[in-house]
Design a protein around this motif. Structure first.
Motif, PDB file in Angstrom:
ATOM      1  N   HIS A  88       0.960  -1.124  -0.063  1.00 10.38           N
ATOM      2  CA  HIS A  88      -0.026   0.002  -0.023  1.00 10.38           C
ATOM      3  C   HIS A  88       0.681   1.274   0.075  1.00 10.38           C
ATOM      4  O   HIS A  88       0.468   2.341  -0.452  1.00 10.38           O
ATOM      5  CB  HIS A  88      -0.954  -0.171   1.176  1.00 10.38           C
TER       6      HIS A  88
ATOM      7  N   ARG B  64       1.030   4.356  -2.796  1.00 13.41           N
ATOM      8  CA  ARG B  64       1.118   5.804  -2.140  1.00 13.41           C
ATOM      9  C   ARG B  64       2.037   6.664  -2.765  1.00 13.41           C
ATOM     10  O   ARG B  64       1.987   7.652  -3.258  1.00 13.41           O
ATOM     11  CB  ARG B  64       0.740   5.832  -0.677  1.00 13.41           C
TER      12      ARG B  64
ATOM     13  N   PHE C  72      -0.208   2.278   7.458  1.00 11.25           N
ATOM     14  CA  PHE C  72      -1.564   1.532   7.247  1.00 11.25           C
ATOM     15  C   PHE C  72      -1.929   0.511   8.203  1.00 11.25           C
ATOM     16  O   PHE C  72      -2.637  -0.398   7.896  1.00 11.25           O
ATOM     17  CB  PHE C  72      -1.298   0.736   5.639  1.00 11.25           C
TER      18      PHE C  72
ATOM     19  N   LYS D 209      -6.534  -0.322   4.755  1.00 17.53           N
ATOM     20  CA  LYS D 209      -6.456   0.707   3.340  1.00 17.53           C
ATOM     21  C   LYS D 209      -7.494   1.617   3.386  1.00 17.53           C
ATOM     22  O   LYS D 209      -8.781   1.322   3.301  1.00 17.53           O
ATOM     23  CB  LYS D 209      -6.606  -0.490   2.518  1.00 17.53           C
TER      24      LYS D 209
ATOM     25  N   LEU E  40      -7.005   5.995  -0.939  1.00 23.71           N
ATOM     26  CA  LEU E  40      -5.686   5.096  -1.656  1.00 23.71           C
ATOM     27  C   LEU E  40      -6.121   4.617  -2.943  1.00 23.71           C
ATOM     28  O   LEU E  40      -6.938   3.484  -2.886  1.00 23.71           O
ATOM     29  CB  LEU E  40      -4.849   4.381  -0.682  1.00 23.71           C
TER      30      LEU E  40
END
Length: 523
Positions: free
Chosen positions: A382, A386, A441, A451, A455
């Motif tokens: 994640h 980002r 996260f 999440k 995102l």
């Protein structure tokens, strides 16, 4: 005036410069005509100014540009950074003129959330992505009912042939094994960029054509290289997107080395057409891959006399090319960012490998379902999404009718750009947004990954990437399988750069030479 022209004063023979000047002189000697021309010019000037003022008043505030080209001369290569900087001055939603088009930028999450849910903003620009190079539209370039029909059919076919099922996961695992063996490269440093691009190309080939290629297959190598080059040539700030009339001249007269770009499209197109012909020769109703599914649907339509220009072999070729390009570019670019941050922060390798040891071990291959028990691994992915912002802004959307984003008016045919980069670096959403921190996260005790809705690495709403589920499987399996087998290192003293280049995707500008050191099972 007519009598003067026909008086015989014009020299015999063809018109010369002096003849033309003679005619102009006689025409301008007529005061009523001069007055009429001046009046007409003033009328059009006033009309242009009135329409311009009306247009500006109907749009969100934004910077002024130049005639014809608008704000384009002030846009640098990293267009998403310019858009972000302008939002600091003009607000989260603003407008500017880019070439021939009115464009509205959306740079914060509340308005972006509104925009992706707005059905009036699902259309694409009227021009194809590469005017002068390709003429037909893929479903990614379509609007309205043709787009809905092709997207619905494409998703239906891809799910039938394994997308989102264990079938495709098994095939991806087999491809990952080939990828890992390529990394060893007989003890020599491997070219990671080429290895990952060719490997991901194989995964897409399985869905599209029902088969994959050997690692050294010249066709696969050519397709992978062509897709990479096209992806790097794709700039939302260029003439292709905002000055289509100029782009057509560039391609027509082969300026700026576009010959190579045309050749890249031809390589992919030729290969896809060859695959289509092979599938047509099978003359089977069995659906093994995307081409099968499309051809079966085409035959069914012909039997029902539903033949139209929105369902052709040309569009099949364009659709397959779109899946090929987008499916390889985004995943391979994301994997490159994964590699950069693995060697920049080697302690995160140890944390992921610790989860591998606890959940999977070093004997069995990972399954995608294992992600549910590996929160740090998922948090790492994640955070790559980002901070890497592989899709820094969306493919251009067009307002199909007058609409609004929040309280901002969006007139019909205005182009809309969602600047995902701005959301991914918004300090109101992410504390210390320039820092790479996967723990953002995780829950406080680190036991679960969370999440947030802002995102959206594959966009969101009805225009989100149809290959998102495959990409998620690929990223997890490539990362975990790689760290299950290797420590990833670079030579001592190597500088790890996080600078980026931007085309179809945002990817590292340079990759160091990676060293893949085998680990023992006892680790």
């Amino acid at each position: 005036m007519i009598e003067v022209i026909h008086s015989g004063s014009i020299p015999d023979g063809h018109f010369t410069v002096s003849t033309i000047m003679f005619l102009i002189s006689n025409l301008l000697s007529s005061q009523p005509l001069v007055n009429s021309l001046i009046g007409l010019a003033l009328f059009w000037l006033v009309k242009y100014l009135f329409n311009t003022i009306q247009r500006i008043r109907s749009l969100p505030a934004g910077p002024w540009g130049l005639p014809i080209v608008g704000y384009l001369p002030f846009i640098k290569d990293d267009i998403y950074l310019v858009f972000d900087q302008l939002s600091k001055k003009y607000g989260p939603v603003y407008s500017l003129k880019l070439g021939s088009f009115d464009v509205v930028l959306v740079c914060d999450w509340p308005h972006m959330k509104d925009a992706v849910a707005n059905d009036a903003l699902l259309a694409r620009q009227h021009e194809v992505f590469f005017p002068g190079v390709v003429e037909g539209r893929s479903f990614a370039e379509m609007s309205g009912d043709p787009w809905r029909e092709h997207r619905r059919l494409s998703l239906h076919i891809l799910r039938d042939v394994g997308l989102g099922k264990s079938t495709i996961e098994t095939l991806v695992k087999e491809e990952v094994d080939q990828f890992l063996s390529a990394l060893e490269n007989n003890g020599k440093p491997a070219d990671f960029e080429k290895c990952i691009s060719r490997s991901v190309t194989n995964n897409v080939s399985i869905l599209l054509f029902g088969h994959k290629y050997e690692r050294d297959d010249p066709t696969a190598i050519a397709i992978s290289s062509a897709n990479t080059e096209v992806g790097r040539s794709f700039s939302f700030a260029g003439v292709v997107a905002f000055l289509p009339w100029l782009a057509e001249l560039v391609f027509k007269f082969e300026l700026f080395n576009v010959t190579r770009l045309k050749k890249c499209f031809q390589i992919v197109d030729t290969h896809i057409q060859d695959e289509i012909v092979k599938h047509q020769e099978k003359n089977s109703q069995e659906v093994v891959d995307y081409i099968d599914g499309y051809l079966v649907e085409k035959k069914n339509r012909e039997k029902q006399n539903k033949v139209d220009d929105n369902f052709t072999i040309e569009i099949l070729r364009r659709n397959a090319g779109a899946f090929y390009g987008a499916g390889t570019e985004t995943v391979s670019s994301t994997m490159e960012w994964i590699m950069v941050y693995l060697v920049k922060y080697p302690e995160y390798q140890d944390k992921i490998r610790s989860e591998i040891a606890d959940v999977i071990g070093f004997e069995r291959k990972p399954d995608y379902v294992d992600r549910n028990r590996m929160p740090f691994t998922m948090a790492f992915i994640h955070e790559i999404h980002r901070i890497g912002s592989v899709v820094a802004n969306n493919l251009l959307r067009r307002a199909a009718s007058d609409t609004k984003i929040g309280n901002y008016n969006i007139p019909k045919d205005t182009l809309v750009i969602l600047n995902f980069w701005s959301v991914n670096r918004d300090p109101k959403l992410w504390p210390n947004p320039d820092e790479f921190d996967p723990t953002r996260f995780l829950t406080e005790d680190g036991s679960k990954v969370v999440k947030p809705p802002h995102l959206i690495p594959f966009s969101a709403g009805k225009r989100n990437c149809p290959g998102e589920s495959l990409a998620n499987v690929e990223l997890f399996l490539y990362l975990v399988c790689m760290l299950q087998k290797y420590h990833v290192k670079v030579k001592p003293g190597t500088k790890i750069s996080t600078e980026a280049i931007f085309g179809l995707s945002r990817r590292p500008s340079q990759l160091p030479t990676f060293i893949f050191e085998k680990i023992s099972n006892s680790n």
